[in-house]
Enzyme design. Sequence first.
Site, PDB file in Angstrom:
ATOM      1  N   VAL A 177       0.821  -1.212   0.000  1.00  0.00           N
ATOM      2  CA  VAL A 177       0.000   0.000   0.000  1.00  0.00           C
ATOM      3  C   VAL A 177       0.857   1.265   0.000  1.00  0.00           C
ATOM      4  CG1 VAL A 177      -1.987  -1.114   1.079  1.00  0.00           C
ATOM      5  CG2 VAL A 177      -0.258  -0.016   2.529  1.00  0.00           C
TER       6      VAL A 177
ATOM      7  N   ASN B 294      -5.334  -0.612   7.542  1.00  0.00           N
ATOM      8  CA  ASN B 294      -4.755  -1.208   8.746  1.00  0.00           C
ATOM      9  C   ASN B 294      -3.246  -1.433   8.626  1.00  0.00           C
ATOM     10  OD1 ASN B 294      -4.807  -3.205  11.196  1.00  0.00           O
ATOM     11  ND2 ASN B 294      -3.980  -4.395   9.477  1.00  0.00           N
TER      12      ASN B 294
ATOM     13  N   TYR C  43       7.110   6.910  14.187  1.00  0.00           N
ATOM     14  CA  TYR C  43       5.781   6.285  14.283  1.00  0.00           C
ATOM     15  C   TYR C  43       4.763   7.280  14.847  1.00  0.00           C
ATOM     16  CZ  TYR C  43       2.389   2.584  15.575  1.00  0.00           C
ATOM     17  OH  TYR C  43       1.273   1.786  15.717  1.00  0.00           O
TER      18      TYR C  43
ATOM     19  N   LYS D  99       1.426   8.299  12.912  1.00  0.00           N
ATOM     20  CA  LYS D  99       0.086   7.958  13.398  1.00  0.00           C
ATOM     21  C   LYS D  99      -0.724   9.208  13.771  1.00  0.00           C
ATOM     22  CE  LYS D  99      -0.098   3.437  13.026  1.00  0.00           C
ATOM     23  NZ  LYS D  99      -0.935   2.835  11.957  1.00  0.00           N
TER      24      LYS D  99
HETATM   25  N1  LIG Z   1      -0.857  -4.090  17.865  1.00  0.00           N
HETATM   26  C1  LIG Z   1      -1.109  -2.974  18.533  1.00  0.00           C
HETATM   27  O1  LIG Z   1      -1.238  -2.947  19.773  1.00  0.00           O
HETATM   28  C2  LIG Z   1      -1.270  -1.679  17.817  1.00  0.00           C
HETATM   29  C3  LIG Z   1      -1.383  -0.506  18.559  1.00  0.00           C
HETATM   30  C4  LIG Z   1      -1.588   0.697  17.895  1.00  0.00           C
HETATM   31  C5  LIG Z   1      -1.665   0.704  16.513  1.00  0.00           C
HETATM   32  N2  LIG Z   1      -1.536  -0.441  15.826  1.00  0.00           N
HETATM   33  C6  LIG Z   1      -1.648  -0.371  14.370  1.00  0.00           C
HETATM   34  O2  LIG Z   1      -2.591  -1.346  13.939  1.00  0.00           O
HETATM   35  C7  LIG Z   1      -2.205  -1.842  12.657  1.00  0.00           C
HETATM   36  C8  LIG Z   1      -2.094  -3.352  12.708  1.00  0.00           C
HETATM   37  O3  LIG Z   1      -1.247  -3.735  13.770  1.00  0.00           O
HETATM   38  P1  LIG Z   1      -0.861  -5.265  14.000  1.00  0.00           P
HETATM   39  O4  LIG Z   1      -0.353  -5.367  15.372  1.00  0.00           O
HETATM   40  O5  LIG Z   1      -1.968  -6.143  13.560  1.00  0.00           O
HETATM   41  O6  LIG Z   1       0.351  -5.357  12.965  1.00  0.00           O
HETATM   42  P2  LIG Z   1       1.082  -6.620  12.352  1.00  0.00           P
HETATM   43  O7  LIG Z   1       2.482  -6.172  12.130  1.00  0.00           O
HETATM   44  O8  LIG Z   1       0.817  -7.846  13.128  1.00  0.00           O
HETATM   45  O9  LIG Z   1       0.359  -6.803  10.934  1.00  0.00           O
HETATM   46  C9  LIG Z   1       0.447  -5.828   9.945  1.00  0.00           C
HETATM   47  C10 LIG Z   1       0.363  -6.520   8.588  1.00  0.00           C
HETATM   48  O10 LIG Z   1       0.556  -5.505   7.603  1.00  0.00           O
HETATM   49  C11 LIG Z   1       1.354  -6.050   6.569  1.00  0.00           C
HETATM   50  N3  LIG Z   1       2.021  -4.949   5.888  1.00  0.00           N
HETATM   51  C12 LIG Z   1       3.107  -4.255   6.303  1.00  0.00           C
HETATM   52  N4  LIG Z   1       3.441  -3.357   5.380  1.00  0.00           N
HETATM   53  C13 LIG Z   1       2.547  -3.456   4.374  1.00  0.00           C
HETATM   54  C14 LIG Z   1       2.369  -2.792   3.133  1.00  0.00           C
HETATM   55  N5  LIG Z   1       3.216  -1.837   2.731  1.00  0.00           N
HETATM   56  N6  LIG Z   1       1.345  -3.167   2.324  1.00  0.00           N
HETATM   57  C15 LIG Z   1       0.495  -4.137   2.706  1.00  0.00           C
HETATM   58  N7  LIG Z   1       0.621  -4.814   3.874  1.00  0.00           N
HETATM   59  C16 LIG Z   1       1.634  -4.472   4.685  1.00  0.00           C
HETATM   60  C17 LIG Z   1       2.338  -6.970   7.292  1.00  0.00           C
HETATM   61  O11 LIG Z   1       2.867  -7.948   6.384  1.00  0.00           O
HETATM   62  C18 LIG Z   1       1.459  -7.558   8.379  1.00  0.00           C
HETATM   63  O12 LIG Z   1       0.881  -8.785   7.977  1.00  0.00           O
HETATM   64  C19 LIG Z   1      -0.909  -1.131  12.300  1.00  0.00           C
HETATM   65  O13 LIG Z   1      -1.203   0.001  11.526  1.00  0.00           O
HETATM   66  C20 LIG Z   1      -0.368  -0.708  13.648  1.00  0.00           C
HETATM   67  O14 LIG Z   1       0.512   0.387  13.551  1.00  0.00           O
HETATM   68  C21 LIG Z   1      -1.337  -1.642  16.420  1.00  0.00           C
END
Ligand SMILES: NC(=O)c1ccc[n+]([C@@H]2O[C@H](COP(=O)([O-])OP(=O)(O)OC[C@H]3O[C@@H](n4cnc5c(N)ncnc54)[C@H](O)[C@@H]3O)[C@@H](O)[C@H]2O)c1
Length: 316
Positions: free
Chosen positions: A64, A90, A155, A159
């Site tokens: 993306v 996401n 980050y 965000k």
């Molecule tokens: N886990 C948390 O507690 C948390 C907290 C705040 C924000 N977030 C945000 O929530 C979202 C999801 O978090 P998560 O923990 O499920 O992350 P994760 O790292 O487990 O999964 C993210 C997925 O996105 C895919 N990805 C990465 N770059 C990409 C790209 N350029 N194009 C398409 N896919 C891509 C990865 O391969 C991965 O499968 C993220 O944006 C993260 O910043 C997560």
Amino acid sequence: MVGLVGDVAIVTGAGRRLGRTHALGLAAAGARVVVNDLDARVADRVVGEIGAAGGTAVACVASVSDPDGASRLVDVASDRFGSVDIVVNNAGFMRNGYLEDIDRSMLDEVLAVNIGGSFHVSRAAWPLMKQRGHGRIVMTSSAGGMFSMSAAANYAAAKAGVYGLTKALAIEGRSCGIGVNAILPHANPLPDDNDALDDEESVQWNEENWGTPAVDDYLVPSFLELLDRRDPSLITPLVLYLASRSCTVTGEAFAAGMGRFSRVFVGEGPGWRRGDDGPPTVADIAANIDAIRATEGGIVPWDLTEEHAFLGRLDR
Ligand SMILES: NC(=O)c1ccc[n+]([C@@H]2O[C@H](COP(=O)([O-])OP(=O)(O)OC[C@H]3O[C@@H](n4cnc5c(N)ncnc54)[C@H](O)[C@@H]3O)[C@@H](O)[C@H]2O)c1
């Protein structure tokens, strides 16, 4: 009951954790889902899980961060399912370090996926949504951006930028039936069962994506006690609601995790103004800093115009 049956949804980064549970949830609620990820192994597994549960999904492996990759997602949704009703932006990751350790590429990569990815996919889907007078976009911001923490300046900037993007698109989308909101999730930062990686790969992937030199700075004991309640699927009901036709809320942000949901907002205090007896001085600022910082009596403006109106009212 929220209306999702027959809608077409794109979920970015849907191969793991949050994106995966959003994709599974949308499909279970009757939406047809484009499961995007960089990693074909995890995307295909999620499509398989959806199919096994009786849902409809297709994988689309694309980045993306790349506008062409973002357009491909929308093309796949249109070709396979006829349109796009819902985008769940996401995909995202961290590249953590203290400020002096964050180099140009660590900044660029984090901005490119979190802000660029959300921008490109929304922009690619926008004309279809506008044409049909309906669309829902769910962005993924973070408490790490809106409230921030140490060792993640790239980050945090990204965000918090996602929040700005949410507001801007909500303002543009309101007159054409497009609702745009953001979530600030709290989920387990460890790989889930769908990682499709072996143990060594999994440890390395986790370190690259989520490792932080400052984890002890922000994981306070009272929060650590909640860690085993940080199941990503507890966040998905909010995403389904924000994605649904019954949701009329737009331009807002919500913290979600451990089964709890709450609004997060940016407001402006009533402030302090020097009268018309002369320009403000640095001594005035020092003398009135408490009034300048006060939040009571402030507003949460919908947009810049509403802020301007507030300033005008205060001036009378
Ligand atoms: N886990 C948390 O507690 C948390 C907290 C705040 C924000 N977030 C945000 O929530 C979202 C999801 O978090 P998560 O923990 O499920 O992350 P994760 O790292 O487990 O999964 C993210 C997925 O996105 C895919 N990805 C990465 N770059 C990409 C790209 N350029 N194009 C398409 N896919 C891509 C990865 O391969 C991965 O499968 C993220 O944006 C993260 O910043 C997560």
